[in-house]
Enzyme design. Structure first.
Site, PDB file in Angstrom:
ATOM      1  N   HIS A   1       0.788  -1.204  -0.004  1.00 57.88           N
ATOM      2  CA  HIS A   1       0.061   0.143  -0.070  1.00 57.88           C
ATOM      3  C   HIS A   1       0.739   1.287   0.014  1.00 57.88           C
ATOM      4  CE1 HIS A   1      -3.453  -2.600   0.320  1.00 57.88           C
ATOM      5  NE2 HIS A   1      -3.713  -2.475   1.561  1.00 57.88           N
TER       6      HIS A   1
ATOM      7  N   GLU B   1     -11.214  -3.213  -3.148  1.00 55.63           N
ATOM      8  CA  GLU B   1     -10.213  -2.266  -3.578  1.00 55.63           C
ATOM      9  C   GLU B   1     -10.089  -2.585  -4.872  1.00 55.63           C
ATOM     10  OE1 GLU B   1      -6.854  -3.105  -0.770  1.00 55.63           O
ATOM     11  OE2 GLU B   1      -8.495  -4.371   0.019  1.00 55.63           O
TER      12      GLU B   1
ATOM     13  N   HIS C   1      -9.645   2.218   0.289  1.00 57.97           N
ATOM     14  CA  HIS C   1      -9.528   1.118   1.132  1.00 57.97           C
ATOM     15  C   HIS C   1     -10.686   1.024   2.255  1.00 57.97           C
ATOM     16  CE1 HIS C   1      -7.596  -2.209   3.593  1.00 57.97           C
ATOM     17  NE2 HIS C   1      -6.639  -2.339   2.501  1.00 57.97           N
TER      18      HIS C   1
HETATM   19  C1  BGC Z   1      -4.488  -6.405   1.889  1.00 59.58           C
HETATM   20  C2  BGC Z   1      -4.400  -7.075   3.192  1.00 59.58           C
HETATM   21  C3  BGC Z   1      -3.936  -6.239   4.293  1.00 59.58           C
HETATM   22  C4  BGC Z   1      -4.838  -5.204   4.347  1.00 59.58           C
HETATM   23  C5  BGC Z   1      -4.399  -3.988   5.478  1.00 59.58           C
HETATM   24  C6  BGC Z   1      -5.480  -5.567   2.168  1.00 59.58           C
HETATM   25  O1  BGC Z   1      -5.665  -4.615   1.034  1.00 59.58           O
HETATM   26  O2  BGC Z   1      -4.680  -7.037   0.719  1.00 59.58           O
HETATM   27  O3  BGC Z   1      -3.522  -8.331   3.215  1.00 59.58           O
HETATM   28  O4  BGC Z   1      -3.447  -6.689   5.357  1.00 59.58           O
HETATM   29  O5  BGC Z   1      -5.027  -4.513   3.271  1.00 59.58           O
HETATM   30  O6  BGC Z   1      -5.584  -3.454   6.178  1.00 59.58           O
END
Ligand code: BGC
Length: 383
Positions: free
Chosen positions: A137, A347, A211
């Site tokens: 991310h 997402e 998210h």
């Molecule tokens: C990921 C997860 C991660 C989460 C974090 C998601 O987009 O795929 O693996 O733990 O985001 O909050």
């Protein structure tokens, strides 16, 4: 007369003191609707704001310019009662200290890049690693942790906020100065619409997403395992133990990943084995729409409240994450502890680790090109 004038002045003064927030009013038919702005504390000594957007049907979204984070989103159930359908915190300090990416924008790259490395034209770049050995991310200080410039805007479509941010060359290890714009609109057709665009001055990788964790039964109302999901994806990308795609596009048919017809999220979650960390879905689905134009990707129905959410996007993939890492330690804005599966994320994005996967649709962005992505989460009810 003079007495009346003094009373009016006093009333105005009192109203100014108590309002404590700047508001931009706009007319929509007979109703006066608003985008309001209020102080939301400080991050690193800098003031951040909280905006409230209300559309003409009285749906209401609160969003802060810290990480373009949606902190609440109130939409009607089948009885017409508004309820908050997103997970989140009360204060900005909680977002800074402990947020598992609640409600925020994600960039420069949604999801993982293996070992935080990629090469462009023979030059290897090393990114910040923040998920074991991998980059997740956008790194240690991704777009979710920066204060964005924000411009409220009333449009025919509904109230909107235009967020802008300049990410400097080599920010978290990425080449190129990236100029990013993300516009959130709470449309009068009852959708949370997100329009992303970005340009660069050096070849780089860009894959922006959002998210928000949803719970259509209402924030703090338990887990989302009873929500029924339809996902228009015939394939998904299997992952290894570190949640990095193996490169294969695997057919969903006959597996717990087949949501091409509606299934409750919890129906087959217990039998999920492949690439599962902490139990649950955390996988990228390859959407059937390949046109790059807006198309329906996901539909979610919550039987108790009748709420329906339809996700449409221009992107080729969606990461379906069933809140597997929530473990009851975080206390949300309703005072509830977020247990495992208290919310789910959809997402919309390009596939994880694309910079190292030559067969995936590319995320390379070159000078002179513009990255564009539109996604909307549209709310309605089924009675
Ligand atoms: C990921 C997860 C991660 C989460 C974090 C998601 O987009 O795929 O693996 O733990 O985001 O909050």
């Amino acid at each position: 007369m003079q007495c009346k004038l003094i009373s009016v002045c006093m009333l105005l003064a009192v109203m100014m003191v108590f309002s404590g927030c700047e508001s931009k009013k706009t007319s929509q038919g007979d109703n006066e609707k608003m985008i309001t702005k209020e102080a939301y504390g400080q991050v690193g000594g800098k003031a951040v704001d909280l905006y409230t957007l209300t559309n003409k049907n009285n749906l209401e979204m609160k969003v802060t310019n810290y990480g373009c984070t949606v902190t609440s989103l109130r939409v009607p159930d089948k009885e017409g009662n508004l309820g908050d359908v997103v997970l989140g915190f009360t204060t900005v300090d909680q977002y800074v200290k402990e947020s598992p990416y609640f409600g925020c924008a994600v960039g420069r790259y949604g999801n993982r890049i293996a070992l935080g490395k990629f090469s462009i034209d023979g030059t290897e770049y090393t990114l910040a690693t923040n998920n074991d050995a991998n980059h997740l991310h956008g790194g240690i200080k991704g777009f979710d942790k920066v204060i964005w410039d924000a411009e409220p805007k009333e449009t025919d479509d509904g109230p909107a906020i235009v967020f802008t941010h300049v990410s400097k060359d080599m920010d978290e290890g990425y080449p190129g100065t990236l100029n990013a714009t993300i516009t959130y609109t709470l449309t009068n057709a009852n959708a949370f619409k997100i329009e992303y665009s970005a340009t660069t001055d050096k070849a780089t990788h860009c894959n922006l997403t959002q998210h928000t964790y949803f719970n259509l039964a209402g924030d703090g109302s338990g887990d989302v395992l009873g929500h029924e999901l339809t996902l228009l994806a015939d394939h998904y990308t299997p992952v290894d133990a570190g949640l990095i795609p193996t490169g294969e596009l695997k057919a969903v048919v006959g597996t717990p990943f087949d949501f091409t017809s509606p299934h409750a999220i919890g129906e087959r979650i217990g039998v999920l084995k492949e690439g599962v960390k902490n139990g649950g879905y955390d996988h990228n689905f390859c959407l059937n729409n390949k046109a790059g134009s807006m198309a329906l990707a996901v539909k979610v129905y919550e039987p108790k409240t009748g709420r329906v959410m339809e996700v449409s996007t221009t992107e080729p993939g969606v990461q379906f994450y069933s809140g597997n890492f929530l473990d009851g330690t975080l206390v949300g804005k309703t005072g509830n502890k977020y247990q495992t599966h208290a919310g789910f994320c959809l997402e919309t994005q390009h596939f994880p680790d694309t910079p190292n996967q030559p067969t995936f649709p590319t995320t390379l962005l070159k000078p002179g090109e513009t990255y564009r992505h539109t996604t909307q989460y549209k709310f309605s009810v089924k009675k």
